[in-house]
Design a protein around this motif. Structure first.
Motif, PDB file in Angstrom:
ATOM      1  N   ASP A 111     -55.023  -7.133  16.958  1.00 30.63           N
ATOM      2  CA  ASP A 111     -53.821  -7.693  16.206  1.00 30.63           C
ATOM      3  C   ASP A 111     -52.805  -6.607  16.300  1.00 30.63           C
ATOM      4  OD1 ASP A 111     -55.394 -10.099  16.243  1.00 30.63           O
ATOM      5  OD2 ASP A 111     -56.109  -9.869  14.123  1.00 30.63           O
ATOM      6  N   ILE A 112     -53.134  -5.481  15.636  1.00 26.93           N
ATOM      7  CA  ILE A 112     -52.033  -4.416  15.215  1.00 26.93           C
ATOM      8  C   ILE A 112     -51.356  -4.095  16.712  1.00 26.93           C
ATOM      9  CG2 ILE A 112     -51.768  -2.163  14.799  1.00 26.93           C
ATOM     10  CD1 ILE A 112     -54.034  -2.761  12.708  1.00 26.93           C
ATOM     11  N   ASP A 143     -51.576 -10.438   7.077  1.00 25.83           N
ATOM     12  CA  ASP A 143     -52.828  -9.944   7.537  1.00 25.83           C
ATOM     13  C   ASP A 143     -53.964 -11.007   7.285  1.00 25.83           C
ATOM     14  OD1 ASP A 143     -51.606  -7.473   8.186  1.00 25.83           O
ATOM     15  OD2 ASP A 143     -51.794  -6.532   6.019  1.00 25.83           O
ATOM     16  N   ALA A 178     -45.015  -6.100  20.435  1.00 23.46           N
ATOM     17  CA  ALA A 178     -43.883  -7.148  20.547  1.00 23.46           C
ATOM     18  C   ALA A 178     -42.780  -6.457  20.072  1.00 23.46           C
ATOM     19  CB  ALA A 178     -44.205  -8.129  19.141  1.00 23.46           C
ATOM     20  N   VAL A 192     -45.244  -1.546  11.128  1.00 25.54           N
ATOM     21  CA  VAL A 192     -44.761  -2.880  11.640  1.00 25.54           C
ATOM     22  C   VAL A 192     -44.940  -3.995  10.582  1.00 25.54           C
ATOM     23  CG1 VAL A 192     -44.841  -4.592  13.488  1.00 25.54           C
ATOM     24  CG2 VAL A 192     -45.051  -2.053  13.884  1.00 25.54           C
ATOM     25  N   LYS A 193     -44.037  -4.637  10.037  1.00 23.60           N
ATOM     26  CA  LYS A 193     -44.241  -5.545   9.001  1.00 23.60           C
ATOM     27  C   LYS A 193     -44.677  -6.944   9.856  1.00 23.60           C
ATOM     28  CE  LYS A 193     -42.188  -8.145   4.977  1.00 23.60           C
ATOM     29  NZ  LYS A 193     -40.877  -8.445   4.338  1.00 23.60           N
ATOM     30  N   PRO A 194     -46.168  -7.300   9.344  1.00 29.06           N
ATOM     31  CA  PRO A 194     -46.592  -8.539  10.243  1.00 29.06           C
ATOM     32  C   PRO A 194     -45.535  -9.974  10.116  1.00 29.06           C
ATOM     33  CG  PRO A 194     -47.837  -8.185   8.286  1.00 29.06           C
ATOM     34  CD  PRO A 194     -47.065  -7.062   8.424  1.00 29.06           C
ATOM     35  N   SER A 195     -45.532 -10.383  11.011  1.00 28.44           N
ATOM     36  CA  SER A 195     -44.759 -11.663  11.187  1.00 28.44           C
ATOM     37  C   SER A 195     -45.604 -12.907  10.330  1.00 28.44           C
ATOM     38  CB  SER A 195     -44.573 -12.147  12.391  1.00 28.44           C
ATOM     39  OG  SER A 195     -45.536 -12.279  12.993  1.00 28.44           O
ATOM     40  N   THR A 196     -46.912 -12.649  10.047  1.00 33.38           N
ATOM     41  CA  THR A 196     -47.683 -13.560   9.542  1.00 33.38           C
ATOM     42  C   THR A 196     -48.670 -12.661   8.583  1.00 33.38           C
ATOM     43  OG1 THR A 196     -49.417 -13.562  11.144  1.00 33.38           O
ATOM     44  CG2 THR A 196     -47.899 -15.382  11.115  1.00 33.38           C
ATOM     45  N   ASP A 241     -50.764   2.244  11.504  1.00 33.48           N
ATOM     46  CA  ASP A 241     -50.922   0.892  11.023  1.00 33.48           C
ATOM     47  C   ASP A 241     -52.454   0.346  10.762  1.00 33.48           C
ATOM     48  OD1 ASP A 241     -48.413   1.054  10.536  1.00 33.48           O
ATOM     49  OD2 ASP A 241     -47.778  -0.991  11.578  1.00 33.48           O
ATOM     50  N   ARG A 270     -48.729  -6.629  17.491  1.00 34.52           N
ATOM     51  CA  ARG A 270     -47.664  -6.317  16.789  1.00 34.52           C
ATOM     52  C   ARG A 270     -46.658  -5.259  17.183  1.00 34.52           C
ATOM     53  NH1 ARG A 270     -50.429  -6.079  10.535  1.00 34.52           N
ATOM     54  NH2 ARG A 270     -51.588  -8.120  10.557  1.00 34.52           N
TER      55      ARG A 270
END
Length: 452
Positions: free
Chosen positions: A442-443, A241, A449, A235-239, A327, A446
């Motif tokens: 946090d992971i 790390d 979502a 999952v590519k973070p939207s913001t 991840d 993601r």
């Protein structure tokens, strides 16, 4: 069949698989009447009241493979668990016209879809797909275990094929193989394909300086998976790390935050209660076990069975947990080698007590952040999103190793206990675990979502 009976069968079969897989000759195990491997694997296909028995049977075998296949350290195991779950999801959920993970996951652009207006048996397709992806992910499995993969595939197919025509069976098998092939091809580009072959790369030279990691006693092994943090996350973070999660500044001053954190580990080890000692050993999951990610997969599988999830719901949950574990391993290892923080045993012996030793063995990689906390944080919040924040459960997965089943009021209790277990064990500072829990959460956010 009654739920209690199914639960009893699940536990007995898990004990059996654990016995077959156990590498610890002196580990206490329950007294179980001898059963052939053939009948055990066939019985796995009858594990649940629904067709979620198929993934359950494959995950039990995957846990055995993690234990017995050389090189499947925690991040490598998490990677295998993730690709298995994604394969299952794309066969079952997409097959039933649900949302696809292709187009959502990093680099996964296309996965074959079933033919329109054609009939499929999704359990048969899942069986075919999971057999193939697991063969691909465990290329160094023993001949015996490769034979078990083939046998389980055949046993599951035999149990399911009477429910549909031959053309449906063939179409379902072929569809499962197509999906597994696509997922495996995608997996080969993530940077971790050969991780099991090279956990301790000889070309890595750790940085040298005050507060930095050095190999720890008694084995003084080289650094494990120093490049794993460079792998492609699913999952590519939207913001970006977390950019500012530095540990406390290294210091030997007795009034400093760092010294006090190390002294807490030192003092905790000296005053461990029986319960704290049990917690440290319960969550150890070291070499020769199903690893921390495997432990969390086993808990997930138990809950899928206990709660009688159907195939589609099980496929979704297994995919989410797998992605989270993968991840978590990448991000945690990224931070480990970004900060290269020395382990408590190194600091304490140099600055507090030269004869001090932790309760459990110190793993061969930097301290910050905690893998246990990150893995369990990611999984725990994913499970809480599905079952609820107040869902209570009992973890039976360590009974084959002689532990009593361990109960939790909710998933946050599980997260906190797994995280603090490493402080009790003497191998992590408390700030390692606190930051690990946060990054795991946090992971999970993601992962949750995504559309499933």
């Amino acid at each position: 069949m009654k739920t209690n009976c199914l639960y009893y069968r699940f536990i007995c079969l898990f004990f059996l698989v654990s016995l077959l897989a156990c590498n610890k000759k002196d580990a206490p195990v329950p007294d179980i009447a001898p059963v052939s491997k053939e009948s055990a694997l066939k019985a796995l296909t009858q594990l649940s009241g629904g067709d979620a028995a198929v993934p359950l049977s494959w995950y039990q075998l995957e846990l055995k493979l993690i234990k017995e296949s050389t090189g499947f350290s925690p991040p490598v195991a998490a990677r295998a668990i993730a690709y298995t779950g994604i394969t299952l999801h794309e066969v079952v959920v997409v097959g039933k016209r649900g949302p696809a993970l292709s187009g959502q996951l990093n680099g996964l652009q296309y996965v074959p879809t079933p033919e329109r207006w054609k009939k499929y048996n999704w359990a048969i397709a899942a069986n075919s797909a999971m057999a193939q992806i697991i063969r691909n992910l465990f290329p160094n499995a023993s001949v015996e275990n490769l034979n078990l993969i083939t046998q389980l595939e055949n046993d599951n197919l035999q149990a399911l094929s009477d429910s549909c025509t031959q053309d449906v069976t063939t179409r379902s098998i072929n569809y499962g193989k197509l999906v597994a092939s696509a997922i495996y091809q995608w997996s080969t580009t993530d940077g971790g394909k050969d991780g099991y072959l090279n956990n301790f790369p000889t070309d890595y030279i750790p940085p040298v300086g005050p507060g930095l990691w050095i190999p720890t006693p008694p084995a003084f092994q080289r650094a494990m998976l120093p490049y794993w943090g460079n792998n492609r996350p699913m999952v590519k973070p939207s913001t970006p790390d977390l950019a500012d999660i530095q540990p406390p500044a290294y210091s030997t001053d007795t009034t400093s935050t760092f010294y006090q954190a190390a002294h807490f580990v030192y003092q905790t080890r000296k005053t461990l209660t029986p319960e704290q000692t049990l917690i440290a050993k319960y969550w150890a999951d070291g070499g020769g076990t199903f690893t921390p990610p495997g432990h969390l997969l086993a808990i997930t599988a138990q809950l899928v069975n206990d709660q009688q999830l159907d195939l589609e719901a099980a496929a979704t949950l297994f995919a989410q947990v797998g992605i989270g574990l993968n991840d978590a391993g990448i991000l945690c290892w990224k931070y480990k080698y970004q900060y290269n923080l020395l382990r408590p045993i190194t600091y304490i012996r140099a600055n507090i007590d030269s004869s001090w030793a932790p309760l459990i063995g110190t793993p061969p990689f930097p301290s910050y952040t905690s893998g246990h906390a990150t893995f369990t944080g990611a999984t725990g919040y994913i499970l809480a999103a599905y079952f609820g924040n107040s869902f209570s459960f009992t973890d039976n997965q360590k009974v084959p190793e002689g532990f009593v089943p361990r109960s939790f009021n909710n998933f946050l209790d599980m997260i906190n206990e797994a995280a603090i277990s490493r402080v009790y064990g003497g191998i992590h500072y408390q700030f390692d675990s606190e930051t690990g829990k946060q990054t795991g959460k946090d992971i999970a956010g993601r992962v949750l979502a995504l559309k499933y």
